[in-house]
Design an enzyme around this catalytic site. Structure first.
Site, PDB file in Angstrom:
ATOM      1  N   PRO A  27      49.924   2.412  58.887  1.00  0.00           N
ATOM      2  CG  PRO A  27      51.952   1.705  59.776  1.00  0.00           C
ATOM      3  CD  PRO A  27      51.022   2.865  59.746  1.00  0.00           C
ATOM      4  CB  CYS A  29      49.094  -6.465  57.765  1.00  0.00           C
ATOM      5  SG  CYS A  29      50.669  -6.226  58.605  1.00  0.00           S
ATOM      6  CB  ALA A  63      54.450  -4.429  58.843  1.00  0.00           C
ATOM      7  CD  GLN A 105      54.778  -0.376  60.713  1.00  0.00           C
ATOM      8  OE1 GLN A 105      54.283  -1.425  60.337  1.00  0.00           O
ATOM      9  NE2 GLN A 105      54.299   0.325  61.723  1.00  0.00           N
ATOM     10  CE1 TYR A 192      54.036  -8.767  64.626  1.00  0.00           C
ATOM     11  CE2 TYR A 192      53.580  -6.430  64.505  1.00  0.00           C
ATOM     12  CZ  TYR A 192      53.166  -7.732  64.365  1.00  0.00           C
ATOM     13  OH  TYR A 192      51.881  -8.013  63.979  1.00  0.00           O
ATOM     14  NE  ARG A 344      40.688  -2.549  64.024  1.00  0.00           N
ATOM     15  CZ  ARG A 344      41.870  -2.565  64.659  1.00  0.00           C
ATOM     16  NH1 ARG A 344      42.478  -1.425  64.943  1.00  0.00           N
ATOM     17  NH2 ARG A 344      42.457  -3.716  64.981  1.00  0.00           N
TER      18      ARG A 344
END
Length: 378
Positions: A27, A29, A63, A105, A192, A344
């Site tokens: 996952p 963003c 996320a 996620q 987080y 990546r």
């Protein structure tokens, strides 16, 4: 046949999820919900769908916040209402139509919420750090007031608010099922909210949610219990951990391994091992730099199963600068993990999995690429 492109099975309390191979799209963003309403857009369909067509065994959406104030940025995805559920359905349907499993996620950013996305359109304007209220930001929450993240100070959660938060995770899990997802990964990493509870660096509470290991892990155990109670028993549940804070006095790999064993008894069967996220990164950097964390958790889960005389149905994935087919294959051949999460490298190459299959000598007819791309076969 390579190990990486052998079929995999993720266990659940009363079922299994079969994967065509052991490659996971991690996952990541996208900061692309321009309406700031948490509703997925055509971008998310194209981004996730391309990796499903590109051969990944599991595609995990970024996320996705369980409540609006849990978003990392205002442009993040969410699963707190029915509009979001409806918009996710064609995305999960397309992912599965391409032969991949669809995962999401679920997340709450806690003190690291309400920030500008780390993308050029914000950075080029000098927009970094906490988003002010006048630009759509909000007051963040956390287990304790902390300056560890270099952001606006969060408001500590009350015990009653913690209970409300646990219920929000369960509600989002129900919506994830309604949206067609096969798999949930609970985000307990990268500084987080859940990680903020786990780490002594950000949790200075003196009640039942702080202090000892038992107190600091209580929130995650309650979240897992609530989610597992509503998530269909035939569907697997996973957790992403920061295996170590890489800081003296912080969360450790030994604690991660112990908690993984405990969560296995609560119905978690899939574990993804990342690291860091609280304050400046102080850990190692280099190809496969987090593989040892996955190896430690895999060994702990195997040892626990052996001690109890049961089959080890846990599945552990490694992540972090795994970029080549040979590198990923070696991780699995060495027994350090059961699968690999590609991040990546998959941004650079949507067809990473299909290309890796060919590099490892898989037959053309077994290469997991979309049939529409047959002209590209070697």
């Amino acid at each position: 046949m390579s190990t990486l492109f052998s079929e995999a099975v993720l266990s659940a309390p009363s079922g299994q999820l079969a994967l065509r191979n052991r490659t996971f799209l991690a996952p990541m963003c996208m900061y692309s919900v321009d309406a700031r309403d948490g509703v997925p857009t055509p971008w998310h369909l194209v981004h996730l769908g391309a990796r499903a067509a590109g051969g990944f065994g599991m595609v995990i959406a970024e996320a996705t916040a369980v409540v609006p104030e849990g978003r990392i940025s205002p442009e993040d995805l969410g699963l707190w209402n029915d509009e979001q559920v409806a918009a996710f359905r064609p995305i999960t349907a397309f992912i599965k139509s391409q032969g991949a499993a669809a995962g999401v996620q679920l997340a709450h950013a806690g003190a690291k919420a309400s920030t500008y996305g780390n993308v050029p359109r914000f950075v080029s304007q000098g927009l970094t750090g906490s988003v002010p209220a006048g630009d759509g930001g909000w007051v963040t929450v956390a287990p304790s007031a902390t300056a560890a993240h270099g952001l606006a100070e969060p408001r500590p959660l009350s015990v009653e608010e913690i209970a409300d938060s646990v219920r929000a995770w369960a509600a989002a899990a129900r919506r994830a099922d309604e949206a067609g997802f096969d798999f949930i990964q609970i985000h307990a990493a990268h500084g987080y909210l859940i990680h903020q509870f786990l780490s002594p660096l950000t949790n200075s509470r003196e009640d039942g949610y702080g202090g000892s290991y038992e107190g600091r892990t209580r929130y995650l155990r309650e979240v897992v219990t609530a989610v597992r109670a509503v998530w269909p028993a035939e569907k697997p549940l996973g957790v992403r951990f920061s295996g170590s804070d890489w800081v003296d006095g912080g969360w450790t790999i030994e604690e991660t391994a112990l908690l993984s064993v405990e969560l296995r008894s609560l119905g978690v069967t899939v574990f993804d091992l990342s690291s860091g996220g609280i304050g400046a990164y102080r850990g190692p950097v280099g190809p496969g730099y987090q593989i040892a964390l996955a190896d430690a958790v895999k060994k702990a889960l195997a040892a626990d199963a052996a001690e109890r005389g049961v089959d080890n149905d846990a599945f552990v994935t490694a992540v972090g600068m795994i970029t080549t087919a040979q590198q990923a294959e070696q991780v699995l051949v060495n027994g350090q993990a059961d699968g690999v999460s590609i991040a990546r490298a998959a941004l650079r190459e949507p067809n990473w999995a299909a290309l890796a299959a060919r590099e490892l000598g898989e037959a053309v007819e077994k290469t997991p690429s979309a049939p529409q791309y047959w002209r590209a076969h070697w």
